[in-house]
Every structure is written in structure tokens, then in C-alpha cells.
Design an enzyme around this catalytic site. Structure first.
Site, PDB file in Angstrom:
ATOM      1  N   SER A  11      57.392 -25.243 -39.251  1.00 43.93           N
ATOM      2  CA  SER A  11      58.738 -24.767 -38.796  1.00 43.93           C
ATOM      3  C   SER A  11      58.799 -23.203 -39.183  1.00 43.93           C
ATOM      4  O   SER A  11      58.682 -22.796 -40.280  1.00 43.93           O
ATOM      5  CB  SER A  11      59.813 -25.593 -39.996  1.00 43.93           C
ATOM      6  OG  SER A  11      60.734 -24.885 -40.286  1.00 43.93           O
ATOM      7  N   HIS A  35      58.539 -26.252 -34.811  1.00 47.59           N
ATOM      8  CA  HIS A  35      59.865 -26.786 -35.298  1.00 47.59           C
ATOM      9  C   HIS A  35      60.756 -25.731 -35.405  1.00 47.59           C
ATOM     10  O   HIS A  35      60.596 -24.697 -36.240  1.00 47.59           O
ATOM     11  CB  HIS A  35      59.504 -27.463 -36.709  1.00 47.59           C
ATOM     12  CG  HIS A  35      60.723 -28.310 -37.218  1.00 47.59           C
ATOM     13  ND1 HIS A  35      61.252 -29.694 -36.767  1.00 47.59           N
ATOM     14  CD2 HIS A  35      61.671 -27.983 -38.049  1.00 47.59           C
ATOM     15  CE1 HIS A  35      62.090 -29.695 -37.466  1.00 47.59           C
ATOM     16  NE2 HIS A  35      62.391 -29.062 -38.307  1.00 47.59           N
ATOM     17  N   ASP A  37      64.589 -24.748 -36.665  1.00 47.48           N
ATOM     18  CA  ASP A  37      65.732 -25.322 -37.498  1.00 47.48           C
ATOM     19  C   ASP A  37      67.050 -24.481 -37.276  1.00 47.48           C
ATOM     20  O   ASP A  37      67.376 -23.244 -37.390  1.00 47.48           O
ATOM     21  CB  ASP A  37      65.439 -25.151 -38.890  1.00 47.48           C
ATOM     22  CG  ASP A  37      64.469 -26.075 -39.424  1.00 47.48           C
ATOM     23  OD1 ASP A  37      64.543 -27.422 -39.207  1.00 47.48           O
ATOM     24  OD2 ASP A  37      63.371 -25.805 -39.896  1.00 47.48           O
ATOM     25  N   MET A  39      70.861 -24.141 -37.922  1.00 49.07           N
ATOM     26  CA  MET A  39      71.757 -24.503 -38.644  1.00 49.07           C
ATOM     27  C   MET A  39      73.161 -23.674 -38.642  1.00 49.07           C
ATOM     28  O   MET A  39      73.126 -22.436 -38.116  1.00 49.07           O
ATOM     29  CB  MET A  39      71.395 -24.048 -40.383  1.00 49.07           C
ATOM     30  CG  MET A  39      70.087 -24.896 -40.706  1.00 49.07           C
ATOM     31  SD  MET A  39      69.654 -24.711 -42.251  1.00 49.07           S
ATOM     32  CE  MET A  39      67.950 -25.072 -42.222  1.00 49.07           C
ATOM     33  N   HIS A  68      65.588 -28.644 -34.186  1.00 49.81           N
ATOM     34  CA  HIS A  68      66.266 -29.823 -35.411  1.00 49.81           C
ATOM     35  C   HIS A  68      67.550 -29.201 -35.337  1.00 49.81           C
ATOM     36  O   HIS A  68      67.805 -27.923 -36.308  1.00 49.81           O
ATOM     37  CB  HIS A  68      65.247 -29.693 -36.630  1.00 49.81           C
ATOM     38  CG  HIS A  68      65.980 -30.428 -37.639  1.00 49.81           C
ATOM     39  ND1 HIS A  68      65.512 -30.284 -39.134  1.00 49.81           N
ATOM     40  CD2 HIS A  68      67.071 -31.298 -37.658  1.00 49.81           C
ATOM     41  CE1 HIS A  68      66.287 -31.092 -39.629  1.00 49.81           C
ATOM     42  NE2 HIS A  68      67.198 -31.658 -38.976  1.00 49.81           N
ATOM     43  N   MET A  70      70.755 -28.753 -37.036  1.00 48.84           N
ATOM     44  CA  MET A  70      71.716 -29.085 -38.409  1.00 48.84           C
ATOM     45  C   MET A  70      73.017 -28.554 -38.074  1.00 48.84           C
ATOM     46  O   MET A  70      73.261 -27.468 -38.774  1.00 48.84           O
ATOM     47  CB  MET A  70      71.107 -28.795 -39.674  1.00 48.84           C
ATOM     48  CG  MET A  70      69.959 -29.541 -39.924  1.00 48.84           C
ATOM     49  SD  MET A  70      68.711 -28.725 -41.249  1.00 48.84           S
ATOM     50  CE  MET A  70      67.706 -27.946 -39.927  1.00 48.84           C
ATOM     51  N   MET A 139      64.577 -37.004 -43.498  1.00 54.01           N
ATOM     52  CA  MET A 139      64.663 -35.808 -44.145  1.00 54.01           C
ATOM     53  C   MET A 139      64.225 -36.387 -45.425  1.00 54.01           C
ATOM     54  O   MET A 139      64.558 -37.190 -46.103  1.00 54.01           O
ATOM     55  CB  MET A 139      66.058 -35.319 -44.209  1.00 54.01           C
ATOM     56  CG  MET A 139      66.852 -34.783 -43.108  1.00 54.01           C
ATOM     57  SD  MET A 139      65.984 -33.382 -42.364  1.00 54.01           S
ATOM     58  CE  MET A 139      65.606 -32.328 -43.779  1.00 54.01           C
ATOM     59  N   GLY A 146      65.064 -24.545 -46.709  1.00 56.88           N
ATOM     60  CA  GLY A 146      63.366 -24.758 -46.920  1.00 56.88           C
ATOM     61  C   GLY A 146      62.912 -24.535 -48.343  1.00 56.88           C
ATOM     62  O   GLY A 146      63.829 -24.167 -49.144  1.00 56.88           O
ATOM     63  N   GLY A 147      61.658 -24.927 -48.584  1.00 57.06           N
ATOM     64  CA  GLY A 147      61.151 -24.770 -50.066  1.00 57.06           C
ATOM     65  C   GLY A 147      61.587 -25.576 -51.084  1.00 57.06           C
ATOM     66  O   GLY A 147      61.199 -25.377 -52.111  1.00 57.06           O
ATOM     67  N   ASP A 177      60.330 -34.430 -42.667  1.00 60.13           N
ATOM     68  CA  ASP A 177      60.727 -32.807 -42.733  1.00 60.13           C
ATOM     69  C   ASP A 177      61.258 -32.783 -44.191  1.00 60.13           C
ATOM     70  O   ASP A 177      62.364 -33.170 -44.587  1.00 60.13           O
ATOM     71  CB  ASP A 177      61.576 -32.713 -41.936  1.00 60.13           C
ATOM     72  CG  ASP A 177      62.040 -31.237 -41.548  1.00 60.13           C
ATOM     73  OD1 ASP A 177      61.703 -30.360 -42.324  1.00 60.13           O
ATOM     74  OD2 ASP A 177      63.098 -30.861 -40.823  1.00 60.13           O
ATOM     75  N   GLY A 178      60.528 -31.794 -44.878  1.00 55.84           N
ATOM     76  CA  GLY A 178      60.961 -31.310 -46.285  1.00 55.84           C
ATOM     77  C   GLY A 178      59.784 -31.749 -47.257  1.00 55.84           C
ATOM     78  O   GLY A 178      59.521 -32.677 -47.282  1.00 55.84           O
ATOM     79  N   GLY A 179      59.405 -30.512 -47.824  1.00 56.51           N
ATOM     80  CA  GLY A 179      58.363 -30.548 -48.851  1.00 56.51           C
ATOM     81  C   GLY A 179      56.981 -31.116 -48.452  1.00 56.51           C
ATOM     82  O   GLY A 179      56.355 -31.509 -49.283  1.00 56.51           O
ATOM     83  N   GLY A 199      57.183 -26.105 -43.229  1.00 54.69           N
ATOM     84  CA  GLY A 199      57.730 -24.596 -43.391  1.00 54.69           C
ATOM     85  C   GLY A 199      56.789 -23.788 -44.207  1.00 54.69           C
ATOM     86  O   GLY A 199      55.878 -23.125 -43.887  1.00 54.69           O
TER      87      GLY A 199
END
Ligand code: DX5
Ligand code: ZN
Length: 225
Positions: A11, A35, A37, A39, A68, A70, A139, A146-147, A177-179, A199
């Protein structure tokens, strides 16, 4: 062309926004998808990049784009990303007014269609939509930044979607997606994910391409030595 069994999708949210083309090229040959993102500061509080950046970036890399979105009103805005050449366009279940129609429109525009399910959304009522989808993105954080720390309790949704996909006989990617990082990717794979967004774990590493290769080994159950 052979289809990779696992997809690793770095990402660019975690990359240097002044050097996105370099960030894309840094993972060419290692990553499967890039990826992106998007937003809009409405669907999520954060604001990132939009269509003009995707259009420009599309010319700089051979990597397929996994956009993606959002954003609010994807029914209106998602199609532009398909027309810009995105390989897969994922919109949020919570935001779409008519997800079946939108997925059909995306496919007609030449993209794959993805449905994203945010942290607080149960997946049950969306399983009927599988025939219209190419990817389901679960998710494993709350969408927006991120993070954040991986939420293992989201893996129940991954298992649920994987079971439904297997029962359907359809070819659908189950994406997380995420972590996603060295210490979390194997459990996501075990739960049934076969596409992994990362990411911080990629662009926070000294060698992003090597980080992608390591994540792939860990997801495929190989020991990392
Ligand atoms: C956040 C985005 C993610 C983000 C993941 O809402 O959808 O794609 O980049 O970042 P990490 O891998 O750092 O959790
Ligand atoms: Zn994302």
C-alpha cells in the site's frame, strides 16, 4: 499467464507521497498488485489521493492497481478508477447505494470488482453478492489510517467469506488490509485470505522488495530463514 496463488499488494499509503512512482518501481518484480488507498475526508476522516494521481501513476509502472476507495458515493466515483486502468476497484459496502449495479458497471468498464467490509460491519448480508464480485476485502483495522494494530478478531469474517467462496465455486480473492506484517500474515493466510495488503511493513522497511518477498514466504507457510 499463470495466476499467482497468493497476492501481495504493497500500500503506497505508507510511501513518500512526493515520490510515488519510485515507490511503485521499488516493488516491481516482487509485488503482485499495488494497493492505492483513496480517502475523501468524508467516508473516513483522512484525505489521501484521488483520480488525477491514479491516472498519472498508472503511466509509471507495470504493476496492476488495486484501488481501495474509502469514499462516499462510490456509485458515482468508482467508475473513473476502472476507466483509468485499475485492475481491481474495491468500494465499501457501507458507502455503496447499489453494490450489485456498481460491481457490474466496474466489470463492464474492464476492471475487477471488489467489496470492502469495515471493522464494525458484519459480512453476512453481503455473501449473496459473491457472484458479482472478484474480491472481498476484509478490513483488519478500522479503515482510515495506516500503521494501526492488526485486529485478530476480524479473522472470523475472513473464515466466513472463505467458506462461502469455497461453497460457491467462484474464483474470488479474499483480501485482508490493515496491520499485515511479518507477525500477522500467517494467521490471516490460515484463516483463508489469499491477498494481503501491507503498507508499513513494506514501505517502512529498508528494502521494500525484500519485505514483500518475506511476507509472501510467511503467508505461504514457509519458514523465514
Ligand atoms: C487503511 C488502508 C490500508 C493501509 C494499511 O485504511 O486501507 O491499506 O495502507 O496500512 P498498514 O499496512 O500500515 O496497516
Ligand atoms: Zn487499503
Amino acid at each position: 499467464m499463470s495466476v499467482p496463488s497468493l497476492i501481495v499488494a504493497p500500500s503506497i499509503l505508507a510511501a513518500d507521497f512526493a515520490h510515488l512512482a519510485d515507490a511503485a518501481r521499488a516493488v516491481e518484480g516482487a509485488a503482485d498488485w499495488l494497493h492505492v488507498d483513496v480517502m475523501d475526508n468524508h467516508f473516513v476522516p483522512n484525505l489521501t489521493i484521488g483520480l488525477p494521481v491514479v491516472q498519472s501513476l498508472r503511466k509509471t509502472t507495470t504493476l496492476p492497481f488495486d484501488c481501495h476507495l474509502m469514499i462516499e458515493n462510490p456509485d458515482r466515483w468508482a467508475i473513473g478508477y476502472a476507466e483509468a486502468g485499475a485492475y481491481n476497484v474495491t468500494f465499501h459496502a457501507e458507502a455503496a447505494a447499489d453494490p450489485v449495479r456498481l460491481a457490474n458497471d466496474l466489470r463492464a468498464a474492464g476492471s475487477r470488482a471488489g467489496l470492502a467490509i469495515d471493522r464494525d460491519t458484519p459480512v453476512d448480508k453481503y455473501l449473496d453478492l459473491l457472484p458479482h464480485l472478484d474480491t472481498v476485502l476484509i478490513m483488519t483495522i478500522k479503515a482510515g489510517f495506516g500503521g494501526q494494530a492488526f485486529l485478530p478478531e476480524m479473522l472470523d469474517k475472513v473464515r466466513q467469506v472463505r467458506r462461502a467462496v469455497a461453497a460457491s465455486g467462484l474464483e474470488i480473492r479474499v483480501e485482508v488490509d490493515g496491520g499485515i506484517a511479518d507477525d500477522t500474515i500467517a494467521q490471516a493466510a490460515e484463516a483463508g485470505a489469499d491477498a494481503f495488503v501491507a503498507g508499513t511493513a513494506v514501505y517502512g522497511a529498508d528494502d521494500p522488495a525484500e519485505a514483500v518477498r518475506r511476507l509472501r514466504r510467511l503467508a505461504s507457510g514457509a519458514s523465514d530463514d
